[in-house]
Design a protein around this motif. Structure first.
Motif, mmCIF file in Angstrom:
data_model
loop_
_atom_site.group_PDB
_atom_site.id
_atom_site.type_symbol
_atom_site.label_atom_id
_atom_site.label_comp_id
_atom_site.label_asym_id
_atom_site.label_seq_id
_atom_site.Cartn_x
_atom_site.Cartn_y
_atom_site.Cartn_z
ATOM 1 N N THR A 215 -3.373 3.934 -6.206
ATOM 2 C CA THR A 215 -3.314 2.477 -6.376
ATOM 3 C C THR A 215 -1.873 2.005 -6.514
ATOM 4 O O THR A 215 -0.964 2.790 -6.782
ATOM 5 C CB THR A 215 -4.117 2.043 -7.614
ATOM 6 O OG1 THR A 215 -3.602 2.729 -8.764
ATOM 7 C CG2 THR A 215 -5.588 2.389 -7.443
ATOM 8 N N TYR A 216 -1.702 0.720 -6.325
ATOM 9 C CA TYR A 216 -0.359 0.135 -6.349
ATOM 10 C C TYR A 216 0.241 0.157 -7.750
ATOM 11 O O TYR A 216 -0.382 -0.267 -8.717
ATOM 12 C CB TYR A 216 -0.405 -1.309 -5.860
ATOM 13 C CG TYR A 216 -0.261 -1.453 -4.369
ATOM 14 C CD1 TYR A 216 0.978 -1.284 -3.760
ATOM 15 C CD2 TYR A 216 -1.355 -1.756 -3.569
ATOM 16 C CE1 TYR A 216 1.124 -1.417 -2.385
ATOM 17 C CE2 TYR A 216 -1.219 -1.892 -2.198
ATOM 18 C CZ TYR A 216 0.023 -1.718 -1.611
ATOM 19 O OH TYR A 216 0.167 -1.852 -0.252
ATOM 20 N N ALA B 207 2.345 -2.730 -11.693
ATOM 21 C CA ALA B 207 2.847 -3.830 -10.880
ATOM 22 C C ALA B 207 2.712 -5.164 -11.603
ATOM 23 O O ALA B 207 3.544 -6.067 -11.440
ATOM 24 C CB ALA B 207 2.110 -3.868 -9.543
ATOM 25 N N ARG B 208 1.678 -5.301 -12.446
ATOM 26 C CA ARG B 208 1.457 -6.565 -13.142
ATOM 27 C C ARG B 208 2.547 -6.869 -14.162
ATOM 28 O O ARG B 208 2.662 -8.003 -14.635
ATOM 29 C CB ARG B 208 0.107 -6.540 -13.830
ATOM 30 C CG ARG B 208 0.009 -5.551 -14.986
ATOM 31 C CD ARG B 208 -1.383 -5.453 -15.543
ATOM 32 N NE ARG B 208 -1.471 -4.553 -16.673
ATOM 33 C CZ ARG B 208 -2.604 -4.072 -17.161
ATOM 34 N NH1 ARG B 208 -3.743 -4.419 -16.590
ATOM 35 N NH2 ARG B 208 -2.608 -3.252 -18.189
ATOM 36 N N ASP B 209 3.340 -5.872 -14.519
ATOM 37 C CA ASP B 209 4.397 -6.066 -15.517
ATOM 38 C C ASP B 209 5.757 -6.307 -14.885
ATOM 39 O O ASP B 209 6.787 -6.268 -15.573
ATOM 40 C CB ASP B 209 4.483 -4.835 -16.433
ATOM 41 C CG ASP B 209 3.198 -4.600 -17.198
ATOM 42 O OD1 ASP B 209 2.564 -5.604 -17.575
ATOM 43 O OD2 ASP B 209 2.845 -3.432 -17.442
ATOM 44 N N ALA B 210 5.780 -6.570 -13.573
ATOM 45 C CA ALA B 210 7.058 -6.649 -12.860
ATOM 46 C C ALA B 210 7.970 -7.729 -13.440
ATOM 47 O O ALA B 210 9.143 -7.481 -13.729
ATOM 48 C CB ALA B 210 6.804 -6.919 -11.373
ATOM 49 N N SER C 268 0.015 -9.410 -7.940
ATOM 50 C CA SER C 268 -1.376 -9.556 -7.490
ATOM 51 C C SER C 268 -1.932 -8.262 -6.905
ATOM 52 O O SER C 268 -3.139 -8.091 -6.800
ATOM 53 C CB SER C 268 -1.483 -10.677 -6.454
ATOM 54 O OG SER C 268 -0.848 -10.307 -5.237
ATOM 55 N N LEU C 269 -1.037 -7.330 -6.534
ATOM 56 C CA LEU C 269 -1.479 -6.055 -5.965
ATOM 57 C C LEU C 269 -1.801 -5.010 -7.029
ATOM 58 O O LEU C 269 -2.300 -3.925 -6.703
ATOM 59 C CB LEU C 269 -0.400 -5.481 -5.027
ATOM 60 C CG LEU C 269 -0.135 -6.227 -3.718
ATOM 61 C CD1 LEU C 269 0.980 -5.539 -2.941
ATOM 62 C CD2 LEU C 269 -1.398 -6.297 -2.868
ATOM 63 N N PRO D 132 -6.179 -0.459 -4.278
ATOM 64 C CA PRO D 132 -5.963 0.799 -3.537
ATOM 65 C C PRO D 132 -4.836 0.655 -2.523
ATOM 66 O O PRO D 132 -4.724 -0.356 -1.828
ATOM 67 C CB PRO D 132 -7.305 1.033 -2.835
ATOM 68 C CG PRO D 132 -8.290 0.199 -3.579
ATOM 69 C CD PRO D 132 -7.537 -0.994 -4.090
ATOM 70 N N ARG D 133 -3.999 1.679 -2.439
ATOM 71 C CA ARG D 133 -2.939 1.702 -1.434
ATOM 72 C C ARG D 133 -3.284 2.665 -0.308
ATOM 73 O O ARG D 133 -3.128 2.374 0.857
ATOM 74 C CB ARG D 133 -1.603 2.100 -2.069
ATOM 75 C CG ARG D 133 -0.426 2.040 -1.106
ATOM 76 C CD ARG D 133 0.892 2.237 -1.823
ATOM 77 N NE ARG D 133 2.020 2.014 -0.923
ATOM 78 C CZ ARG D 133 2.668 2.993 -0.295
ATOM 79 N NH1 ARG D 133 2.306 4.256 -0.480
ATOM 80 N NH2 ARG D 133 3.677 2.713 0.508
ATOM 81 N N HIS D 134 -3.719 3.869 -0.689
ATOM 82 C CA HIS D 134 -4.197 4.814 0.315
ATOM 83 C C HIS D 134 -5.038 5.885 -0.358
ATOM 84 O O HIS D 134 -5.039 6.022 -1.575
ATOM 85 C CB HIS D 134 -3.038 5.453 1.097
ATOM 86 C CG HIS D 134 -2.143 6.300 0.244
ATOM 87 N ND1 HIS D 134 -0.990 5.808 -0.334
ATOM 88 C CD2 HIS D 134 -2.236 7.595 -0.137
ATOM 89 C CE1 HIS D 134 -0.416 6.772 -1.025
ATOM 90 N NE2 HIS D 134 -1.139 7.873 -0.929
#
Length: 478
Positions: free
Chosen positions: A44-45, A77-80, A109-110, A114-116
């Motif tokens: 996941t991202y 990512a949500r803490d960027a 938002s990502l 899932p990324r891959h």
């Protein structure tokens, strides 16, 4: 298996880490890809991947995006945007405020999406020839058939999962056995060490000289075995199980040690529980003991006791068990104080304990590794240095070798191998007949291919010969 168990079990097989892919290949060769498949793992991202992918989608300058991504720690990512004020790289980036705002809105938002799909590090599905009717399969990067379901999906649809776990200590011990055979011609069968009763091995463990040994080398474990003083295989099983969050959290370690060393009499939660707890001096150590306690105090079957033990692993499950256990035990004549005391032990123990059979499986390589260290320390530590199975850096393992009187032989292109090797000493000292030759892997920047070329091309007559035939990088030769 318990007849009341609803979920399929996980099956774990511990194998040499260096040969784990051989086991994978054997499984697929034996049963075929229509019956078995690897388990997927959803990647996941997180913040760095999200920044790079969003930056590419926005056609932002790749150099600036890469600098921004590298400046972030490995966070969600949500803490960027929470980390932005601490990143001077953003001020140097050639991006205006509008671009940055859109970039980080999309990055956040990502989060968690899932990324891959990646290959699970150890999971293999077991089925019959109808496997492909129940799961989509693709080829992994390593060319293994891989289900597109992850381990949670697999459990939900009722497929049986085998975990092929690579254990570095298994490879370390195999390396030691091979080195002993190479240098002495003697082939040691570690499986023939039963009944695991060598007093010198237990004396070494009791002195806490266990650096490098499986399961008993951590500072906490060395303190515990030093106070415990295991004297037989069952003691090792108990030690491994005792050094777990459950017994520690339920304050069982000190009472056990006091009773074990004769400083106090064993204290049992109730006389009825003596058969269940006598082995461990009144202390709850194993899952099996939890099952027996529940069964004794409520009159239920072991199967139902196991379901209760399993439910203790969650807060909701604990409350369900408490509402049943307390009144049932009271109805059977146990006083309220005893019931409450026993319940607190069960609640604290929860799911953090160990199954005794599992601990015994761990105790086997623990004893084997301790035996190798006691009788073949140079070969054993060469295996530890080669496969790095423990928690300590190599410099501490090398210092342990020196403490044992084992010479550390320097790097030598005509003697060092891809792995750490042992060599007979011309003048044995401190009762040690072998020294440990440093590995070519210790050379900074050397590749495995270069190490193998050096080994194949030797012996070398001199530096010029080495340069001409080893074909290594110039900075490595210097």
């Amino acid at each position: 298996l318990s007849p009341l168990r609803q979920a399929l079990p996980d099956i774990d097989v511990d194998v040499e880490s260096a040969r784990r892919t051989e086991v994978y290949d054997m499984i697929f060769r034996t049963f075929g890809s229509e019956r078995v498949a690897c388990v997927a793992m959803m990647d996941t991202y997180r913040v760095r991947h999200a920044i790079r992918d969003v930056g590419a989608a926005m056609s932002l300058p790749p150099g600036d995006v890469d600098a921004i991504a590298k400046s972030f720690p490995h966070i969600r990512a949500r803490d960027a945007r929470h980390a932005l004020r601490d990143l001077p790289e953003l001020r140097a980036a050639n991006l205006d405020d509008a671009q940055l705002r859109v970039l980080f809105e999309l990055v956040e938002s990502l989060d968690g999406l899932p990324r891959h799909v990646a290959l699970h590090p150890c999971g293999v599905l077991l089925s019959d020839a109808t496997l492909l009717d129940r799961t989509p399969v693709e080829r992994s990067f390593g060319d293994y058939p891989m289900s597109q379901f992850d381990k949670e999906d697999v459990e939900d649809i009722g497929l049986l999962k085998l975990d092929v776990l690579g254990i570095r200590m298994q490879s370390s011990m195999a390396h030691a056995v091979n080195e002993i055979e190479r240098t002495s011609g003697e082939r040691i069968d570690l499986e023939s060490l039963a009944p695991f009763d060598d007093p010198e091995v237990y004396e070494m463990i009791g002195r806490a000289e266990t650096l490098g040994c499986f399961q008993i080398e951590s500072p906490g474990q060395r303190e515990l075995v030093g106070k415990f003083g295991p004297s037989d295989f069952t003691d090792i099983v108990i030690d491994i199980s005792l050094f777990r969050p459950g017994p520690v959290k339920s304050d069982m370690v000190v009472p056990f040690l006091r009773a074990r060393n004769g400083w106090d009499v064993p204290r049992y939660l109730h006389p009825d529980l003596i058969p269940a707890l006598a082995e461990t001096r009144g202390v709850v150590v194993f899952h099996e003991q939890v099952i027996k306690i529940v069964s004794i105090m409520t009159g239920c079957s072991y199967a139902y006791g196991d379901e209760a033990r399993r439910a203790l692993g969650s807060d909701r499950g604990q409350e369900d068990v408490r509402r049943w256990f307390v009144p049932t035990a009271l109805e059977r004549g146990y006083d309220a104080r005893t019931v409450q005391t026993v319940w607190e032990v069960l609640r604290s123990f929860a799911s953090f304990g160990f199954c005794k059979a599992h601990a015994a499986a761990f105790a086997l390589p623990t004893y084997q590794s301790a035996w190798l260290k006691r009788y073949h320390p140079a070969a054993f530590l060469a295996g530890v240095l080669t496969h790095d199975p423990g928690m300590y850096p190599k410099r501490l393992i090398l210092e342990e070798a020196r403490r044992l009187g084992i010479p550390i032989l320097p790097l030598d292109v005509n003697a060092s191998g891809v792995e750490y090797r042992i060599e007979p000493l011309l003048e044995p000292s401190f009762d040690q007949a072998f020294g440990i030759r440093l590995s070519l892997a210790d050379v900074k920047g050397v590749t495995e291919a270069e190490s193998e070329r050096i080994v194949r091309a030797r012996p070398f007559a001199g530096l010029t010969d080495f340069w001409a035939r080893a074909a290594v990088a110039s900075d490595l030769a210097e």
